[in-house]
Design an enzyme around this catalytic site. Sequence first.
Site, PDB file in Angstrom:
ATOM      1  N   LYS A  43     -36.443  20.463  21.815  1.00  0.00           N
ATOM      2  CA  LYS A  43     -35.719  19.115  21.772  1.00  0.00           C
ATOM      3  C   LYS A  43     -35.917  18.180  22.947  1.00  0.00           C
ATOM      4  CE  LYS A  43     -30.859  17.309  21.618  1.00  0.00           C
ATOM      5  NZ  LYS A  43     -29.427  17.289  21.601  1.00  0.00           N
ATOM      6  N   HIS A  61     -28.988  17.786   8.319  1.00  0.00           N
ATOM      7  CA  HIS A  61     -28.004  17.294   8.930  1.00  0.00           C
ATOM      8  C   HIS A  61     -27.282  16.054   7.893  1.00  0.00           C
ATOM      9  CE1 HIS A  61     -28.828  19.677  12.497  1.00  0.00           C
ATOM     10  NE2 HIS A  61     -27.705  19.252  13.153  1.00  0.00           N
ATOM     11  N   HIS A 121     -23.828  17.218   7.340  1.00  0.00           N
ATOM     12  CA  HIS A 121     -22.787  16.363   7.766  1.00  0.00           C
ATOM     13  C   HIS A 121     -22.072  15.975   6.516  1.00  0.00           C
ATOM     14  CE1 HIS A 121     -25.235  14.759  11.636  1.00  0.00           C
ATOM     15  NE2 HIS A 121     -24.207  15.700  11.899  1.00  0.00           N
ATOM     16  N   ARG A 170     -36.815  10.897  17.177  1.00  0.00           N
ATOM     17  CA  ARG A 170     -35.641  12.077  17.358  1.00  0.00           C
ATOM     18  C   ARG A 170     -34.981  12.304  16.207  1.00  0.00           C
ATOM     19  NH1 ARG A 170     -31.552  11.442  22.540  1.00  0.00           N
ATOM     20  NH2 ARG A 170     -30.232  13.127  22.040  1.00  0.00           N
ATOM     21  N   ARG A 199     -17.074   4.476  36.950  1.00  0.00           N
ATOM     22  CA  ARG A 199     -18.229   3.911  36.152  1.00  0.00           C
ATOM     23  C   ARG A 199     -19.482   4.723  35.954  1.00  0.00           C
ATOM     24  NH1 ARG A 199     -16.568  -0.424  38.665  1.00  0.00           N
ATOM     25  NH2 ARG A 199     -15.319  -1.710  37.346  1.00  0.00           N
ATOM     26  N   LYS A 227     -26.385  12.942  25.317  1.00  0.00           N
ATOM     27  CA  LYS A 227     -25.457  12.338  24.275  1.00  0.00           C
ATOM     28  C   LYS A 227     -24.131  12.647  24.694  1.00  0.00           C
ATOM     29  CE  LYS A 227     -27.882  11.350  19.845  1.00  0.00           C
ATOM     30  NZ  LYS A 227     -27.725  11.693  18.622  1.00  0.00           N
ATOM     31  N   GLU A 243     -29.588  26.195  14.427  1.00  0.00           N
ATOM     32  CA  GLU A 243     -30.462  25.201  15.036  1.00  0.00           C
ATOM     33  C   GLU A 243     -31.538  25.620  15.873  1.00  0.00           C
ATOM     34  OE1 GLU A 243     -29.220  21.899  14.950  1.00  0.00           O
ATOM     35  OE2 GLU A 243     -27.122  21.958  15.081  1.00  0.00           O
ATOM     36  N   GLU A 270     -33.487   7.476  19.894  1.00  0.00           N
ATOM     37  CA  GLU A 270     -33.162   7.846  18.408  1.00  0.00           C
ATOM     38  C   GLU A 270     -33.891   6.479  17.350  1.00  0.00           C
ATOM     39  OE1 GLU A 270     -30.448   9.692  15.642  1.00  0.00           O
ATOM     40  OE2 GLU A 270     -29.716   9.447  17.614  1.00  0.00           O
ATOM     41  N   ASN A 289     -32.729  15.755  13.008  1.00  0.00           N
ATOM     42  CA  ASN A 289     -31.535  15.894  11.967  1.00  0.00           C
ATOM     43  C   ASN A 289     -32.025  16.705  10.941  1.00  0.00           C
ATOM     44  OD1 ASN A 289     -29.594  14.638  13.380  1.00  0.00           O
ATOM     45  ND2 ASN A 289     -30.628  12.744  13.207  1.00  0.00           N
ATOM     46  N   HIS A 342     -20.504  24.216  12.034  1.00  0.00           N
ATOM     47  CA  HIS A 342     -21.762  23.408  11.829  1.00  0.00           C
ATOM     48  C   HIS A 342     -23.060  23.696  11.653  1.00  0.00           C
ATOM     49  CE1 HIS A 342     -24.149  19.656  12.871  1.00  0.00           C
ATOM     50  NE2 HIS A 342     -25.060  20.483  13.911  1.00  0.00           N
TER      51      HIS A 342
HETATM   52  N1  LIG Z   1     -24.309  15.980  22.545  1.00  0.00           N
HETATM   53  C1  LIG Z   1     -25.129  16.383  21.179  1.00  0.00           C
HETATM   54  O1  LIG Z   1     -26.444  15.908  21.310  1.00  0.00           O
HETATM   55  C2  LIG Z   1     -24.409  17.378  20.410  1.00  0.00           C
HETATM   56  C3  LIG Z   1     -25.425  18.127  19.575  1.00  0.00           C
HETATM   57  C4  LIG Z   1     -24.940  18.864  18.678  1.00  0.00           C
HETATM   58  C5  LIG Z   1     -23.515  19.378  18.479  1.00  0.00           C
HETATM   59  N2  LIG Z   1     -22.754  18.581  19.462  1.00  0.00           N
HETATM   60  C6  LIG Z   1     -21.182  18.812  19.492  1.00  0.00           C
HETATM   61  O2  LIG Z   1     -20.940  20.066  19.841  1.00  0.00           O
HETATM   62  C7  LIG Z   1     -19.625  20.347  19.409  1.00  0.00           C
HETATM   63  C8  LIG Z   1     -19.641  21.888  18.916  1.00  0.00           C
HETATM   64  O3  LIG Z   1     -20.004  22.545  19.745  1.00  0.00           O
HETATM   65  P1  LIG Z   1     -19.881  24.320  19.750  1.00  0.00           P
HETATM   66  O4  LIG Z   1     -20.760  24.765  18.536  1.00  0.00           O
HETATM   67  O5  LIG Z   1     -20.477  24.925  20.958  1.00  0.00           O
HETATM   68  O6  LIG Z   1     -18.348  24.590  19.477  1.00  0.00           O
HETATM   69  P2  LIG Z   1     -17.284  24.499  20.645  1.00  0.00           P
HETATM   70  O7  LIG Z   1     -17.457  23.988  21.949  1.00  0.00           O
HETATM   71  O8  LIG Z   1     -16.105  24.450  19.929  1.00  0.00           O
HETATM   72  O9  LIG Z   1     -17.205  26.288  20.714  1.00  0.00           O
HETATM   73  C9  LIG Z   1     -16.834  27.214  19.775  1.00  0.00           C
HETATM   74  C10 LIG Z   1     -15.696  28.049  20.022  1.00  0.00           C
HETATM   75  O10 LIG Z   1     -16.299  29.114  20.917  1.00  0.00           O
HETATM   76  C11 LIG Z   1     -15.419  29.335  22.190  1.00  0.00           C
HETATM   77  N3  LIG Z   1     -16.562  29.899  23.172  1.00  0.00           N
HETATM   78  C12 LIG Z   1     -17.361  29.010  23.848  1.00  0.00           C
HETATM   79  N4  LIG Z   1     -18.312  29.775  24.516  1.00  0.00           N
HETATM   80  C13 LIG Z   1     -17.675  30.903  24.498  1.00  0.00           C
HETATM   81  C14 LIG Z   1     -18.092  32.414  25.099  1.00  0.00           C
HETATM   82  N5  LIG Z   1     -19.100  32.239  25.927  1.00  0.00           N
HETATM   83  N6  LIG Z   1     -17.425  33.417  24.661  1.00  0.00           N
HETATM   84  C15 LIG Z   1     -16.249  33.227  23.754  1.00  0.00           C
HETATM   85  N7  LIG Z   1     -16.101  32.146  23.269  1.00  0.00           N
HETATM   86  C16 LIG Z   1     -16.571  31.004  23.616  1.00  0.00           C
HETATM   87  C17 LIG Z   1     -14.756  27.912  22.295  1.00  0.00           C
HETATM   88  O11 LIG Z   1     -13.674  28.133  23.248  1.00  0.00           O
HETATM   89  C18 LIG Z   1     -14.756  27.649  20.892  1.00  0.00           C
HETATM   90  O12 LIG Z   1     -13.521  28.258  20.348  1.00  0.00           O
HETATM   91  C19 LIG Z   1     -19.396  19.443  18.341  1.00  0.00           C
HETATM   92  O13 LIG Z   1     -18.228  18.633  18.766  1.00  0.00           O
HETATM   93  C20 LIG Z   1     -20.560  18.548  18.131  1.00  0.00           C
HETATM   94  O14 LIG Z   1     -20.156  17.202  17.986  1.00  0.00           O
HETATM   95  C21 LIG Z   1     -23.034  17.650  20.581  1.00  0.00           C
HETATM   96 ZN   LIG Z   2     -26.592  20.164  14.422  1.00  0.00          ZN
END
Ligand SMILES: NC(=O)c1ccc[n+]([C@@H]2O[C@H](COP(=O)([O-])OP(=O)(O)OC[C@H]3O[C@@H](n4cnc5c(N)ncnc54)[C@H](O)[C@@H]3O)[C@@H](O)[C@H]2O)c1
Ligand SMILES: [Zn+2]
Length: 375
Positions: free
Chosen positions: A235, A256, A260, A249, A129, A151, A193, A245, A253, A273
Amino acid sequence: VVSSSLETITVRTPSLSYQVHIGSDLLESIGSRVDALVQGGLSSGKQRAFVVSSPEILAFWGQKLVHSFPSATVTLAVPSGEQGKRMSTVEKLLEELAELGADRDSVLVAFGGGVVGDMTGFLAACYMRGIRYVQVPTTLLAQVDSSVGGKTGVNLAAGKNLAGAFHHPLAVYADVSTLKTLPPAELRAGLQEAVKAGIIRDPELFALLERERDRVLSCDQAALIDVVARSVRVKADVVNADERESGVRMILNLGHTLGHAIEAATEYKQLLHGEAIAWGMLAAVAIAKRRNMVTVAEHDRIEQIIKSFGPLKRFHADPAQLVSLTAKDKKNRSGNRSFILPRGIGDAVVVKDVTVDELTFTAQRMMAMVAREGA
Ligand SMILES: NC(=O)c1ccc[n+]([C@@H]2O[C@H](COP(=O)([O-])OP(=O)(O)OC[C@H]3O[C@@H](n4cnc5c(N)ncnc54)[C@H](O)[C@@H]3O)[C@@H](O)[C@H]2O)c1
Ligand SMILES: [Zn+2]
């Protein structure tokens, strides 16, 4: 000299505060920093650190991180990529934690991009939990965006991020050195971003990105620390102002709503993205120009900086389909299309009266631009 600079930003929520540290060559000290944060230290009794990461990140940077801990850690590997961000992976990890004897005093370390971060945060929210975790983001997107704000979650077949929880980390350690191994397209997408953060809240960040574009793209550590720190501050400010949100917040977006829709229309396969939201931001600033919310000069500056972190990838989508997909955006309350529009550089507002006609016109113009300029 510059590489020793460390920026620290405090995120305040109604229930707790935590710090985001941004620097280079930070991995080497993360273990002892976490140890100092945890009362009594990690080596005392049963308190243990569990590193959750993916094989390629561990191959590049795992040794540095693991060796930074004063006591033994356990590493759990998850496959990289969005397809693995599912309940089934979390269930597997929950079982592994239980089998390995993790308890309420254990600390998870989310070591990777947004996928690893979101999933590990959710794992920490669920296990017994709720246990503690820290974020060690290794993509620019995760450093400027997903590791901050609390999040967490996973995807469902019905859509992205539809299951999850709010669960804040104990701390975030963003080491820009890790970006050296990031594929350049991922770096550029993450920069969109940062551009967004500049447009909605920080004209100096916007100017910094214009001025330092080349240094940032060549992974100059000091420039990256500045960009990440300023983006995180935006942020954090916005999240501080509005934890759940309900209003403010939403300006995070910008780009977005259509972004999206583009991702959904292309089944998350063609664009990263950040690339999708780049097109979405171009569309938003075009609407803002038509509504006289930005001057022509501001519009042109925004368009130019977004394109300068391109090339923006070409994709195929029907404008009408994009518009209908915006209605499915989970941020829409009631039937109205809420849209975030820039109001100059450094300010943005939520506009609730964007009509379907206005959106259709914009989506058509955006697709014409994609055909003309998409790479
Ligand atoms: N929680 C939130 O507020 C929030 C906000 C925006 C996005 N997200 C989420 O984030 C995700 C996308 O994250 P992302 O863009 O980091 O993608 P990701 O985590 O898939 O990473 C992208 C690629 O880069 C590789 N990688 C990561 N770090 C590396 C490094 N230092 N060197 C070499 N390769 C590396 C990973 O293995 C992957 O193949 C989505 O699932 C999205 O929904 C969450
Ligand atoms: Zn984004």
